[in-house]
Write an enzyme that holds these catalytic residues in place. Structure first.
Site, mmCIF file in Angstrom:
data_model
loop_
_atom_site.group_PDB
_atom_site.id
_atom_site.type_symbol
_atom_site.label_atom_id
_atom_site.label_comp_id
_atom_site.label_asym_id
_atom_site.label_seq_id
_atom_site.Cartn_x
_atom_site.Cartn_y
_atom_site.Cartn_z
ATOM 1 N N ALA A 66 0.863 -1.176 0.000
ATOM 2 C CA ALA A 66 0.000 0.000 0.000
ATOM 3 C C ALA A 66 0.905 1.233 0.000
ATOM 4 O O ALA A 66 2.057 1.164 0.453
ATOM 5 C CB ALA A 66 -0.882 -0.010 1.234
ATOM 6 N N GLY A 111 0.776 -5.165 0.748
ATOM 7 C CA GLY A 111 -0.385 -5.266 -0.143
ATOM 8 C C GLY A 111 -0.037 -5.914 -1.481
ATOM 9 O O GLY A 111 -0.923 -6.446 -2.155
ATOM 10 N N GLU A 114 -0.239 -9.529 -0.842
ATOM 11 C CA GLU A 114 -1.670 -9.821 -0.684
ATOM 12 C C GLU A 114 -2.376 -9.860 -2.038
ATOM 13 O O GLU A 114 -3.241 -10.699 -2.279
ATOM 14 C CB GLU A 114 -2.309 -8.778 0.244
ATOM 15 C CG GLU A 114 -1.803 -8.909 1.686
ATOM 16 C CD GLU A 114 -2.270 -7.771 2.586
ATOM 17 O OE1 GLU A 114 -1.947 -6.600 2.279
ATOM 18 O OE2 GLU A 114 -2.942 -8.044 3.584
#
Ligand code: CO8
Length: 260
Positions: A66, A111, A114
């Site tokens: 992120a 992220g 992920e």
């Protein structure tokens, strides 16, 4: 459809979706997450697309997580919403109903790891690096990482990676089952496209049924998972592609699937 932070290309039945913020190693900011949602919805509804590849622009990074610039100013309720927005997009990738291959070309951190885990399958360049370093930011993964990593590699290994935040090589990622294949960096896109084309040629309804059965089945007790499998088996049985597949076998020829 055009995007500021994504590149979307179609090559026959395979779409390639690349996160395009190389100056920040393809970090996912709010706009990129929003664009990803739009792209995923479009690809999900486009029947001519039978498989998708997700990758990052540049040689260095798939997605370095992120965007930390946005994380610094978040308060609790905003953090929760921020996480939910990202989770919804990654769930949409997982639930797209067609195979999605993550072609991991470099850093897949936070992220980014992920995002790769939300894809159906993962091919890593031998130079790729994986990790969930949120702990070192005083955070935890917020895009499904604590759940998907645990299911993919098991609780012990997941807790090691989540609590230490350590980075692992593609070779270790392969050994623990985080990725399916590791290939030389120069071959990454060619190998990913070949794999995607193989999957794109399969009967799409049967593919969707397998994805749904495995995805929901892993979240359910065995008996309920099997009930879903039997119902989806029934659905696949009713398709033209089942007729074509079984007839082609008996006629000793290659099946031509139409998606009906
Ligand atoms: N966010 C914002 N910018 C980033 C990020 C990021 N995640 N990663 C790299 N960048 C930027 C750098 O700041 C740098 O910018 P500039 O050139 O302006 O200084 C540029 O990209 C290049 O990076 P580096 O100079 O650091 O490159 P290095 O090769 O030296 O290092 C690393 C590469 C190791 C990848 C390093 O950049 C790094 O550690 N990045 C951060 C990795 C990280 O911690 N990721 C996890 C972020 S948190 C997260 O993903 C949580 C997801 C769930 C959120 C849920 C919502 C609450």
């Amino acid at each position: 459809m055009s995007f500021d932070n994504l590149l979307l290309e179609r090559d026959g039945a395979v779409a390639v979706l690349a996160i395009n913020r190389p100056k920040v190693l393809n970090a996912l900011n709010t706009q990129t997450i929003r664009e990803l949602r739009e792209a995923v919805l479009e690809l999900a509804h486009d029947a001519s697309v039978r498989a998708v590849i997700v990758t990052g622009v540049g040689e260095k990074s798939f997605v370095a997580g992120a965007d930390i610039n946005e994380l610094t100013a978040l308060r609790a309720i905003e953090g929760q919403e921020y996480a939910r927005r990202g989770q919804n997009v990654l769930d949409a990738i997982e639930g797209m109903g067609k195979p999605v291959i993550a072609a991991v070309n470099g850093y897949a951190l936070g992220g980014g790891c992920e995002l790769a885990m939300a894809c159906t399958l993962r091919v890593a360049a031998d130079s790729a690096t994986f990790g969930q370093p949120e702990i070192d930011l005083g955070l935890i993964p917020g895009y499904g990482g604590t759940q998907r990593l645990t299911r993919l590699v098991g609780k012990g290994v997941a807790l090691d990676l989540l609590l230490t935040g350590r980075r692992i090589t593609a070779a270790e990622a392969l050994r623990i089952g985080l990725v399916n294949r590791v290939v030389p960096s120069v071959d990454l896109m060619r190998e990913s496209k070949q794999w995607a084309e193989t999957l794109a040629a399969k009967a799409p309804i049967a593919v969707r049924c397998i994805l749904e059965s495995v995805h929901h089945g892993t979240l359910l007790p065995h008996a309920e998972g099997q009930r879903i499998e039997a119902a989806l088996f029934g659905l696949a049985t009713s398709t033209d592609d089942r007729r074509e597949g079984t007839t082609a076998f008996l006629e000793k020829r290659k099946a031509q699937f139409t998606g009906q």
